[in-house]
Scaffold this active site. Structure first.
Site, mmCIF file in Angstrom:
data_model
loop_
_atom_site.group_PDB
_atom_site.id
_atom_site.type_symbol
_atom_site.label_atom_id
_atom_site.label_comp_id
_atom_site.label_asym_id
_atom_site.label_seq_id
_atom_site.Cartn_x
_atom_site.Cartn_y
_atom_site.Cartn_z
ATOM 1 N N LYS A 112 0.847 -1.376 0.013
ATOM 2 C CA LYS A 112 -0.148 0.272 -0.377
ATOM 3 C C LYS A 112 1.083 1.614 0.101
ATOM 4 C CE LYS A 112 -3.365 -0.882 -0.502
ATOM 5 N NZ LYS A 112 -3.943 -1.511 -1.922
ATOM 6 N N HIS A 143 7.567 -7.572 -1.855
ATOM 7 C CA HIS A 143 6.690 -6.579 -0.275
ATOM 8 C C HIS A 143 7.178 -7.704 0.996
ATOM 9 C CE1 HIS A 143 3.166 -5.113 -1.891
ATOM 10 N NE2 HIS A 143 2.576 -5.743 -2.542
ATOM 11 N N SER A 160 -4.575 3.116 3.396
ATOM 12 C CA SER A 160 -5.055 2.179 2.877
ATOM 13 C C SER A 160 -5.421 1.120 3.031
ATOM 14 C CB SER A 160 -3.968 2.789 1.585
ATOM 15 O OG SER A 160 -4.089 2.316 0.308
ATOM 16 N N PHE A 217 -3.451 8.719 -11.720
ATOM 17 C CA PHE A 217 -4.290 8.454 -10.730
ATOM 18 C C PHE A 217 -5.214 7.868 -11.690
ATOM 19 C CE2 PHE A 217 -8.212 7.967 -8.013
ATOM 20 C CZ PHE A 217 -7.555 6.936 -7.129
HETATM 21 P P1 A3P Z 1 -5.356 4.625 -1.536
HETATM 22 O O1 A3P Z 1 -5.626 3.601 -0.973
HETATM 23 O O2 A3P Z 1 -4.800 6.022 -0.049
HETATM 24 O O3 A3P Z 1 -6.108 5.375 -2.740
HETATM 25 P P2 A3P Z 1 0.261 -0.437 -3.695
HETATM 26 O O4 A3P Z 1 -0.077 -0.281 -4.807
HETATM 27 O O5 A3P Z 1 1.761 -0.091 -3.047
HETATM 28 O O6 A3P Z 1 -1.090 -1.484 -3.376
HETATM 29 O O7 A3P Z 1 -0.771 0.698 -2.779
HETATM 30 C C1 A3P Z 1 -1.924 1.392 -3.712
HETATM 31 C C2 A3P Z 1 -2.176 2.923 -3.009
HETATM 32 O O8 A3P Z 1 -1.749 3.624 -4.327
HETATM 33 C C3 A3P Z 1 -4.019 3.629 -3.494
HETATM 34 O O9 A3P Z 1 -3.919 4.520 -2.381
HETATM 35 C C4 A3P Z 1 -3.951 3.891 -4.554
HETATM 36 O O10 A3P Z 1 -4.706 4.279 -4.970
HETATM 37 C C5 A3P Z 1 -3.024 4.270 -5.067
HETATM 38 N N1 A3P Z 1 -1.979 4.898 -6.270
HETATM 39 C C6 A3P Z 1 -2.497 3.926 -7.268
HETATM 40 N N2 A3P Z 1 -2.071 4.032 -8.747
HETATM 41 C C7 A3P Z 1 -1.885 5.595 -8.438
HETATM 42 C C8 A3P Z 1 -1.271 7.101 -9.291
HETATM 43 N N3 A3P Z 1 -1.297 6.859 -10.391
HETATM 44 N N4 A3P Z 1 -1.858 8.209 -8.620
HETATM 45 C C9 A3P Z 1 -1.411 8.190 -6.466
HETATM 46 N N5 A3P Z 1 -1.636 6.442 -5.873
HETATM 47 C C10 A3P Z 1 -2.254 5.881 -7.020
#
Ligand code: A3P
Length: 283
Positions: A42, A97, A127, A218
């Site tokens: 996350k 991870h 998250s 995003f």
């Molecule tokens: P949130 O749950 O706070 O929105 P991981 O890939 O390590 O599992 O992390 C997931 C987190 O990264 C989520 O956070 C997700 O929305 C965010 N995320 C993924 N792509 C993103 C992007 N392009 N810009 C900003 N945040 C992003």
């Protein structure tokens, strides 16, 4: 049982096993031209993978839109990911991870590059909390108050955030270790892309950098079915209750933690991180 324990760290039974982790730690060969994206869950893993995929293709989004993210850069600690990693020919792109102390030992004798991404742990907690409600491989987090305790104790998959960051940051002076934060990707994406390009030995022109930033934004990732987890089968992820591309902001913890909870977090943070000689944006 949702989780199993490997050397004191919890792992989801749905995707891994002691046999896999033992093999990875002691036998898996990290190769010199591997690039491994390592994160605590996350922290922006998939975002980094999107950026790296775009850089690799000079900002052209066709590749990241045609192949699921887990095939572009397999997760070595999952059964399917490990098979894929073993079948891929070099130069490989891998993801993990794993904490440093159980990461493949072969890395220490290789020139492989590690891209380590970190995020404000309070946002990681939030998250993780939401993700755990929908991802069937993770335990229901309970209330935020309960999850705060679970998270601070490290009783979550992949273990303690503090141990993860402390372990990997010991490598910070190695020439093949590069660390980034979610917050710098968010606030300074062009510079991050340039820096990452250099790591890849690529000099992107201004338009190509713009294209990487735009296509890894995003909203673009939320629409990319190869990156937004919509392809994850229902048996793993409840698409009715959650969205992998949830908010994508920094500071959402302020909407979830009370002042008292945040101060409690800070006390634990200060105690656990006191010997880490790095100042992060969130400090
Ligand atoms: P949130 O749950 O706070 O929105 P991981 O890939 O390590 O599992 O992390 C997931 C987190 O990264 C989520 O956070 C997700 O929305 C965010 N995320 C993924 N792509 C993103 C992007 N392009 N810009 C900003 N945040 C992003």
């Amino acid at each position: 049982m949702l989780y199993f324990n490997y050397k004191g760290i919890l792992f989801p039974t749905i995707s891994s096993s002691v046999k896999i982790l033992n093999y990875l730690e002691n036998e898996f060969q990290i190769l010199d031209d591997d690039i491994v994206t390592v994160t605590y869950p996350k922290s922006g893993t998939n975002w980094m993978l999107e950026i790296l995929g775009l850089i690799q293709h000079d900002g052209d989004p066709s590749w990241v839109r045609s192949l699921p993210v887990w095939d572009r850069s397999p997760w070595i600690e999952t059964e399917d990911g490990l098979k894929k990693a073993l079948a891929d020919s070099p130069p490989r792109r891998l993801s993990s991870h794993l904490q440093f102390q159980i990461f493949p030992k072969s890395f220490l004798n290789s020139k492989a590059k590690i891209i380590y991404v970190m995020r404000n742990p309070k946002d990681v907690l939030v998250s993780h909390y939401h993700f755990s409600k929908s991802f069937k491989g993770f335990q229901d987090p309970g209330t935020i108050e309960e999850f705060l305790e679970t998270f601070l104790k490290g009783d979550v998959p992949f273990g303690s955030w503090f141990d993860h960051v402390r372990g990997w940051m010991e490598l910070k002076d190695r020439p093949n270790f590069f660390f980034f934060t979610y917050e710098e990707l968010l606030h300074n994406p062009r510079d991050s892309v340039k820096k990452l390009g250099q790591i890849f030995g690529k000099t992107l022109n201004s338009q190509q950098i713009d294209s990487v930033v735009e296509n890894a934004s995003f909203h673009k990732m939320k629409d990319n079915k190869m990156s937004n987890f919509s392809q994850v089968p229902d048996k793993y992820f409840d698409h009715n209750t959650g969205n992998f591309m949830r908010k994508g902001v920094s500071g959402d913890w302020k909407n979830h933690l009370t002042v008292a909870q945040s101060e409690y977090f800070d006390r634990v943070y200060q105690e656990k991180m006191q010997h880490v000689n790095v100042t992060f944006q969130w400090d």
